[in-house]
Scaffold this active site. Structure first.
Site, PDB file in Angstrom:
ATOM      1  N   GLY A  63       0.851  -1.189   0.000  1.00 22.59           N
ATOM      2  CA  GLY A  63       0.000   0.000   0.000  1.00 22.59           C
ATOM      3  C   GLY A  63       0.885   1.236   0.000  1.00 22.59           C
ATOM      4  O   GLY A  63       1.970   1.241  -0.584  1.00 22.59           O
ATOM      5  N   ARG A  64       0.423   2.267   0.704  1.00 23.97           N
ATOM      6  CA  ARG A  64       1.180   3.529   0.726  1.00 23.97           C
ATOM      7  C   ARG A  64       2.595   3.317   1.260  1.00 23.97           C
ATOM      8  O   ARG A  64       3.583   3.721   0.631  1.00 23.97           O
ATOM      9  CB  ARG A  64       0.423   4.555   1.602  1.00 23.97           C
ATOM     10  CG  ARG A  64      -0.866   5.050   1.002  1.00 23.97           C
ATOM     11  CD  ARG A  64      -1.684   5.810   2.029  1.00 23.97           C
ATOM     12  NE  ARG A  64      -2.192   4.923   3.046  1.00 23.97           N
ATOM     13  CZ  ARG A  64      -3.466   4.561   3.172  1.00 23.97           C
ATOM     14  NH1 ARG A  64      -4.379   5.056   2.367  1.00 23.97           N
ATOM     15  NH2 ARG A  64      -3.837   3.719   4.125  1.00 23.97           N
ATOM     16  N   SER A  81      -3.933  -7.167  -4.458  1.00 24.60           N
ATOM     17  CA  SER A  81      -4.196  -6.735  -5.836  1.00 24.60           C
ATOM     18  C   SER A  81      -2.889  -6.402  -6.543  1.00 24.60           C
ATOM     19  O   SER A  81      -1.862  -6.159  -5.902  1.00 24.60           O
ATOM     20  CB  SER A  81      -5.120  -5.512  -5.816  1.00 24.60           C
ATOM     21  OG  SER A  81      -4.586  -4.534  -4.945  1.00 24.60           O
ATOM     22  N   ARG A  91       2.736  -4.211  12.362  1.00 24.04           N
ATOM     23  CA  ARG A  91       2.188  -4.403  13.701  1.00 24.04           C
ATOM     24  C   ARG A  91       2.791  -5.689  14.255  1.00 24.04           C
ATOM     25  O   ARG A  91       2.986  -6.659  13.511  1.00 24.04           O
ATOM     26  CB  ARG A  91       0.651  -4.528  13.671  1.00 24.04           C
ATOM     27  CG  ARG A  91      -0.090  -3.212  13.518  1.00 24.04           C
ATOM     28  CD  ARG A  91       0.027  -2.340  14.774  1.00 24.04           C
ATOM     29  NE  ARG A  91      -0.670  -1.072  14.666  1.00 24.04           N
ATOM     30  CZ  ARG A  91      -0.122   0.081  14.271  1.00 24.04           C
ATOM     31  NH1 ARG A  91       1.157   0.106  13.923  1.00 24.04           N
ATOM     32  NH2 ARG A  91      -0.823   1.188  14.236  1.00 24.04           N
ATOM     33  N   GLU A 108       3.478  -5.511  22.810  1.00 25.43           N
ATOM     34  CA  GLU A 108       4.035  -4.193  23.059  1.00 25.43           C
ATOM     35  C   GLU A 108       3.397  -3.556  24.303  1.00 25.43           C
ATOM     36  O   GLU A 108       2.170  -3.640  24.439  1.00 25.43           O
ATOM     37  CB  GLU A 108       3.688  -3.362  21.815  1.00 25.43           C
ATOM     38  CG  GLU A 108       4.640  -2.298  21.485  1.00 25.43           C
ATOM     39  CD  GLU A 108       4.327  -1.755  20.082  1.00 25.43           C
ATOM     40  OE1 GLU A 108       4.337  -2.535  19.115  1.00 25.43           O
ATOM     41  OE2 GLU A 108       4.069  -0.560  19.997  1.00 25.43           O
ATOM     42  N   HIS A 139       8.893   1.459  18.610  1.00 25.06           N
ATOM     43  CA  HIS A 139       7.771   1.932  17.778  1.00 25.06           C
ATOM     44  C   HIS A 139       7.955   3.407  17.381  1.00 25.06           C
ATOM     45  O   HIS A 139       7.126   4.267  17.663  1.00 25.06           O
ATOM     46  CB  HIS A 139       6.431   1.728  18.521  1.00 25.06           C
ATOM     47  CG  HIS A 139       5.262   1.625  17.592  1.00 25.06           C
ATOM     48  ND1 HIS A 139       4.191   0.799  17.820  1.00 25.06           N
ATOM     49  CD2 HIS A 139       4.985   2.253  16.421  1.00 25.06           C
ATOM     50  CE1 HIS A 139       3.313   0.917  16.840  1.00 25.06           C
ATOM     51  NE2 HIS A 139       3.773   1.796  15.980  1.00 25.06           N
TER      52      HIS A 139
HETATM   53  P1  NAP Z   1      -2.378   0.609   3.168  1.00 27.67           P
HETATM   54  O1  NAP Z   1      -2.086   1.690   2.187  1.00 27.67           O
HETATM   55  O2  NAP Z   1      -3.799   0.264   3.481  1.00 27.67           O
HETATM   56  O3  NAP Z   1      -1.592  -0.710   2.664  1.00 27.67           O
HETATM   57  C1  NAP Z   1      -1.811  -1.972   3.188  1.00 27.67           C
HETATM   58  C2  NAP Z   1      -1.325  -3.020   2.175  1.00 27.67           C
HETATM   59  O4  NAP Z   1      -1.443  -4.296   2.788  1.00 27.67           O
HETATM   60  C3  NAP Z   1      -2.127  -3.066   0.892  1.00 27.67           C
HETATM   61  O5  NAP Z   1      -1.235  -3.215  -0.188  1.00 27.67           O
HETATM   62  C4  NAP Z   1      -2.963  -4.329   1.036  1.00 27.67           C
HETATM   63  O6  NAP Z   1      -3.224  -4.964  -0.194  1.00 27.67           O
HETATM   64  C5  NAP Z   1      -2.033  -5.189   1.844  1.00 27.67           C
HETATM   65  N1  NAP Z   1      -2.718  -6.248   2.572  1.00 27.67           N
HETATM   66  C6  NAP Z   1      -3.722  -6.145   3.454  1.00 27.67           C
HETATM   67  N2  NAP Z   1      -4.048  -7.350   3.943  1.00 27.67           N
HETATM   68  C7  NAP Z   1      -3.202  -8.233   3.342  1.00 27.67           C
HETATM   69  C8  NAP Z   1      -3.028  -9.629   3.426  1.00 27.67           C
HETATM   70  N3  NAP Z   1      -3.781 -10.382   4.226  1.00 27.67           N
HETATM   71  N4  NAP Z   1      -2.048 -10.192   2.671  1.00 27.67           N
HETATM   72  C9  NAP Z   1      -1.272  -9.446   1.858  1.00 27.67           C
HETATM   73  N5  NAP Z   1      -1.387  -8.118   1.744  1.00 27.67           N
HETATM   74  C10 NAP Z   1      -2.358  -7.531   2.482  1.00 27.67           C
HETATM   75  O7  NAP Z   1      -1.724   0.940   4.590  1.00 27.67           O
HETATM   76  P2  NAP Z   1      -0.403   1.802   4.883  1.00 27.67           P
HETATM   77  O8  NAP Z   1      -0.746   3.253   5.023  1.00 27.67           O
HETATM   78  O9  NAP Z   1       0.657   1.404   3.938  1.00 27.67           O
HETATM   79  O10 NAP Z   1      -0.065   1.275   6.361  1.00 27.67           O
HETATM   80  C11 NAP Z   1       0.199  -0.105   6.583  1.00 27.67           C
HETATM   81  C12 NAP Z   1       0.279  -0.398   8.072  1.00 27.67           C
HETATM   82  O11 NAP Z   1       1.507   0.079   8.600  1.00 27.67           O
HETATM   83  C13 NAP Z   1      -0.763   0.295   8.935  1.00 27.67           C
HETATM   84  O12 NAP Z   1      -2.014  -0.375   8.927  1.00 27.67           O
HETATM   85  C14 NAP Z   1      -0.123   0.299  10.316  1.00 27.67           C
HETATM   86  O13 NAP Z   1      -0.523  -0.831  11.070  1.00 27.67           O
HETATM   87  C15 NAP Z   1       1.371   0.207  10.009  1.00 27.67           C
HETATM   88  N6  NAP Z   1       2.080   1.426  10.435  1.00 27.67           N
HETATM   89  C16 NAP Z   1       3.070   1.332  11.365  1.00 27.67           C
HETATM   90  C17 NAP Z   1       3.724   2.480  11.779  1.00 27.67           C
HETATM   91  C18 NAP Z   1       4.808   2.434  12.818  1.00 27.67           C
HETATM   92  O14 NAP Z   1       4.931   3.388  13.568  1.00 27.67           O
HETATM   93  N7  NAP Z   1       5.621   1.387  12.857  1.00 27.67           N
HETATM   94  C19 NAP Z   1       3.379   3.728  11.251  1.00 27.67           C
HETATM   95  C20 NAP Z   1       2.375   3.782  10.291  1.00 27.67           C
HETATM   96  C21 NAP Z   1       1.720   2.626   9.896  1.00 27.67           C
HETATM   97  P3  NAP Z   1      -4.187  -4.305  -1.342  1.00 27.67           P
HETATM   98  O15 NAP Z   1      -3.518  -3.017  -1.745  1.00 27.67           O
HETATM   99  O16 NAP Z   1      -4.180  -5.277  -2.439  1.00 27.67           O
HETATM  100  O17 NAP Z   1      -5.508  -4.084  -0.667  1.00 27.67           O
END
Ligand code: NAP
Length: 308
Positions: A147-148, A171, A228, A257, A275
């Protein structure tokens, strides 16, 4: 909240700001739902089904989460209770990708271990085979979740480090540079030098990285988790690291955590961050402003900017 976000909250809304940095207790969650029109919760504030069930007629109509990850909120239960949920996507992307690169470089080049050596006063000086690590340039990275944040990590790996990029997502993706979609997680794990996790948490991804995935990795490979903690079976990771089935891990998040097992803390080949993914003043202010933009839109009767 940062000072800028607190000041805005106080000037635009009749705001009560909680100063404690620990998660809301069950009693505080119930009070929040009962007494406030909008609540801005964050990571650790467990708005599970029981929280909503415990308040029969909530005043709260919006949980404007501070953070993109919302696995601590039972969104279905919130909606059933008539409460909308928003999050803060985008604002976190670059900072979290930078943290992934920090963990990759620190783990590959043994930076934590080296820093501990210098601080201990035990460093004997440079020599040609001192503390040899993994050369990251040109290696193969596998990104789980594209994703992003996953794409921002891929961009850094491709353009900054000349790495080849494979990914796993639900996807097909076309980021505008060369990436290869993996057929399966096991296939991805087996073929990369660095496996980076960037999926959301929650039931759908809990223990996605289990003993089988770890066993498929190459013994020189590294696992990086900025997603996570629950995405990784932490006990299986510790066992795999202890048996040297993979070379190291860089972790920003943990299954239970803030508890970090002694076994992880004792391993030199593991980089452990508390974190820190989005931890800059600028980014935390951007996140806070986006949360408040959602609050303002909601209270004005407009559509949420980033609904969940
Ligand atoms: P996002 O844009 O929604 O991207 C999530 C990606 O995960 C998408 O490509 C999605 O696929 C894929 N996905 C979801 N379920 C899946 C599965 N079961 N198997 C394979 N791929 C799967 O979210 P984001 O903004 O990148 O953020 C991702 C996560 O990073 C957040 O939800 C958060 O928990 C974590 N995060 C951590 C920190 C930190 O401080 N360490 C900071 C920010 C975020 P599709 O595109 O095909 O739907």
């Amino acid at each position: 909240m940062t000072a800028a976000v607190e000041a805005r909250a106080r000037s635009e809304f009749d705001a009560e700001i909680r100063q404690e940095t620990t998660p809301l207790t069950a009693g505080e969650r119930q009070r929040a739902l009962r007494e406030f029109d909008v609540v801005v919760p964050t990571l650790g504030d467990q708005f599970d089904a029981a929280s909503f069930a415990g308040v029969s007629a909530p005043r709260c109509r919006l949980l404007a989460n501070f953070g993109v990850g919302y696995n601590h909120i039972d969104v279905e239960a919130a909606k059933t209770a008539g409460i909308a949920v928003s999050n803060t996507p985008g604002a976190v992307t670059d900072a979290t990708a930078d943290t992934a690169m920090t963990l990759m470089l620190m783990t590959a080049r043994r930076a934590g271990e080296g820093e501990r050596l210098v601080r201990s006063g035990q460093w004997q000086g440079w020599h040609p085979t001192q503390m040899l690590g993994l050369h990251l340039t040109g290696k193969h990275v596998g990104i789980v979740g594209f994703g992003r944040i996953g794409e921002a990590i891929a961009r850094r790996c491709h353009f900054g480090f000349g790495m080849s990029v494979s990914y796993l997502a639900r996807s097909e993706k076309s980021p505008g540079f060369a990436v290869t979609r993996a057929d399966s997680l096991i296939d991805l794990a087996a073929n990369v030098d660095v496996l980076v996790l960037a999926v959301p948490g929650g039931a759908g991804t809990r223990h996605l990285i289990n003993a089988d995935v770890l066993a498929a990795m190459q013994p020189e490979a590294l696992l990086i988790n900025i997603a996570r903690g629950e995405v990784v079976d932490q006990a299986a990771l510790i066992a795999a690291l202890q048996a040297r089935r993979l070379a190291g891990a860089g972790l920003d998040v943990y299954e239970f955590e803030p508890e970090v097992p002694l076994a992880l803390r004792q391993m030199e080949q593991v980089t452990l961050l508390p974190h820190l993914g989005t931890a800059t003043e600028e980014v935390r202010s951007d996140m806070g402003h986006l949360a408040l933009d959602n609050v303002a839109a909601f209270l004005a009767g407009n559509a949420l900017i980033s609904p969940v």
